[in-house]
Design a protein around this motif. Structure first.
Motif, PDB file in Angstrom:
ATOM      1  N   GLU A 171     -13.366   6.366 -10.962  1.00 29.40           N
ATOM      2  CA  GLU A 171     -11.860   6.002 -11.264  1.00 29.40           C
ATOM      3  C   GLU A 171     -11.619   4.813 -10.903  1.00 29.40           C
ATOM      4  O   GLU A 171     -10.771   3.908 -11.292  1.00 29.40           O
ATOM      5  CB  GLU A 171     -10.973   7.236 -10.414  1.00 29.40           C
ATOM      6  CG  GLU A 171     -11.100   8.597 -11.128  1.00 29.40           C
ATOM      7  CD  GLU A 171     -10.227   9.520 -10.290  1.00 29.40           C
ATOM      8  OE1 GLU A 171      -9.723   9.199  -9.388  1.00 29.40           O
ATOM      9  OE2 GLU A 171     -10.379  10.687 -10.773  1.00 29.40           O
ATOM     10  N   GLY A 172     -12.401   4.145  -9.803  1.00 30.83           N
ATOM     11  CA  GLY A 172     -12.033   2.706  -9.320  1.00 30.83           C
ATOM     12  C   GLY A 172     -12.263   1.826 -10.322  1.00 30.83           C
ATOM     13  O   GLY A 172     -11.808   1.057 -10.700  1.00 30.83           O
ATOM     14  N   ARG A 174     -12.625   2.141 -13.441  1.00 36.97           N
ATOM     15  CA  ARG A 174     -11.523   2.327 -14.762  1.00 36.97           C
ATOM     16  C   ARG A 174     -10.184   1.474 -14.236  1.00 36.97           C
ATOM     17  O   ARG A 174      -9.763   0.886 -15.175  1.00 36.97           O
ATOM     18  CB  ARG A 174     -11.155   3.683 -14.973  1.00 36.97           C
ATOM     19  CG  ARG A 174     -12.241   4.590 -16.012  1.00 36.97           C
ATOM     20  CD  ARG A 174     -11.648   6.111 -16.317  1.00 36.97           C
ATOM     21  NE  ARG A 174     -12.850   6.628 -16.701  1.00 36.97           N
ATOM     22  CZ  ARG A 174     -13.241   7.551 -16.074  1.00 36.97           C
ATOM     23  NH1 ARG A 174     -12.649   8.067 -15.003  1.00 36.97           N
ATOM     24  NH2 ARG A 174     -14.506   8.445 -16.254  1.00 36.97           N
ATOM     25  N   ARG A 175      -9.632   1.896 -13.063  1.00 32.32           N
ATOM     26  CA  ARG A 175      -8.369   1.059 -12.873  1.00 32.32           C
ATOM     27  C   ARG A 175      -8.988  -0.444 -12.707  1.00 32.32           C
ATOM     28  O   ARG A 175      -8.066  -1.360 -12.856  1.00 32.32           O
ATOM     29  CB  ARG A 175      -8.197   1.590 -11.249  1.00 32.32           C
ATOM     30  CG  ARG A 175      -7.258   2.936 -11.285  1.00 32.32           C
ATOM     31  CD  ARG A 175      -6.605   2.853  -9.779  1.00 32.32           C
ATOM     32  NE  ARG A 175      -7.555   3.041  -8.830  1.00 32.32           N
ATOM     33  CZ  ARG A 175      -8.229   4.042  -8.299  1.00 32.32           C
ATOM     34  NH1 ARG A 175      -7.871   5.176  -8.962  1.00 32.32           N
ATOM     35  NH2 ARG A 175      -9.046   4.113  -7.271  1.00 32.32           N
ATOM     36  N   ALA A 178      -8.894  -1.466 -16.096  1.00 31.79           N
ATOM     37  CA  ALA A 178      -7.630  -1.596 -16.857  1.00 31.79           C
ATOM     38  C   ALA A 178      -6.571  -2.898 -16.298  1.00 31.79           C
ATOM     39  O   ALA A 178      -5.626  -2.938 -17.137  1.00 31.79           O
ATOM     40  CB  ALA A 178      -7.009   0.025 -16.389  1.00 31.79           C
ATOM     41  N   THR A 179      -6.398  -3.015 -15.279  1.00 38.74           N
ATOM     42  CA  THR A 179      -5.615  -3.961 -14.698  1.00 38.74           C
ATOM     43  C   THR A 179      -6.161  -5.213 -14.693  1.00 38.74           C
ATOM     44  O   THR A 179      -5.510  -6.218 -14.604  1.00 38.74           O
ATOM     45  CB  THR A 179      -5.213  -3.743 -13.029  1.00 38.74           C
ATOM     46  OG1 THR A 179      -6.496  -3.647 -12.265  1.00 38.74           O
ATOM     47  CG2 THR A 179      -4.825  -2.366 -12.968  1.00 38.74           C
ATOM     48  N   SER A 184      -2.434  -7.117 -10.384  1.00 42.68           N
ATOM     49  CA  SER A 184      -1.977  -6.039  -9.413  1.00 42.68           C
ATOM     50  C   SER A 184      -1.359  -4.812 -10.269  1.00 42.68           C
ATOM     51  O   SER A 184      -0.639  -4.745 -10.941  1.00 42.68           O
ATOM     52  CB  SER A 184      -0.777  -6.340  -8.306  1.00 42.68           C
ATOM     53  OG  SER A 184      -1.491  -7.408  -7.552  1.00 42.68           O
TER      54      SER A 184
END
Length: 184
Positions: A171-172, A174-175, A178-179, A184
């Motif tokens: 999940e980290g 992917r985030r 994604a950003t 931020s």
């Protein structure tokens, strides 16, 4: 009980050298120890001064020290970490049994109260912190390799359920993508 009793050669400029045993109490840190009256002779026939001996504490092969607290790594088999069990842990006074609960992850820290260092000048004894390190089996036979493959396949049948750290890691990642880096 002294940690060690060693001797030092006391050499004064105006007197002969002599050997003097020095007792260092258990729990001594790297510091200076004062030997009263073992230094140079005083001026004009005065009493001798004090001699300061620098004490250096060697590193221990198992324990790391932080003041009165100790820490060590405890190797645990994969089966014990997954199913639970008990392991023997060394302390300054002998082995103790540490109970490992089922599903213990590598890196978990267990605190053993009052198994650290007793302070030289009194006070509360420190604790021993045991960090679990799960050992990966090595030198597997063909049969053992096949059993591990079958276990892995059965665990992958329910992704995320059996690998709590993997889910958070993915999940980290992917985030992050994604950003984008620096956003931020």
């Amino acid at each position: 009980m002294p940690a060690s009793v060693r001797g030092v050669y006391v050499a004064a400029a105006r007197s002969r050298s002599k050997f003097r045993p020095v007792s260092t109490p258990a729990g001594t840190l790297t510091e200076s120890v004062r030997l009263g009256g073992e230094g140079e002779a005083g001026r004009n026939g005065g009493p001798p001064g004090d001699l300061y001996v620098e004490v250096h504490v060697r590193e221990h092969p198992i324990f790391e020290r932080d003041g009165v607290h100790l820490s060590c790594e405890v190797p645990v088999s994969f089966a014990t970490a997954a199913l639970g069990g008990a392991v023997n842990v060394p302390t300054l006074e002998g082995d103790v049994t540490l109970k490992i609960p089922a599903e213990t992850q590598s890196g978990r820290i267990f605190r053993l109260r009052d198994k650290g260092v007793r302070p030289v000048r009194g006070g509360v004894r420190g604790d021993l912190f045991c960090r679990v390190v799960v050992e990966t089996p090595v030198h597997l036979s063909a049969e053992q390799r096949e059993l591990v493959r079958r276990l892995e396949e059965s665990l992958k049948a329910q992704p995320g359920r059996h690998a709590p750290r993997e889910k958070g890691f993915l999940e980290g990642v992917r985030r992050f993508f994604a950003t984008g880096p620096g956003k931020s």
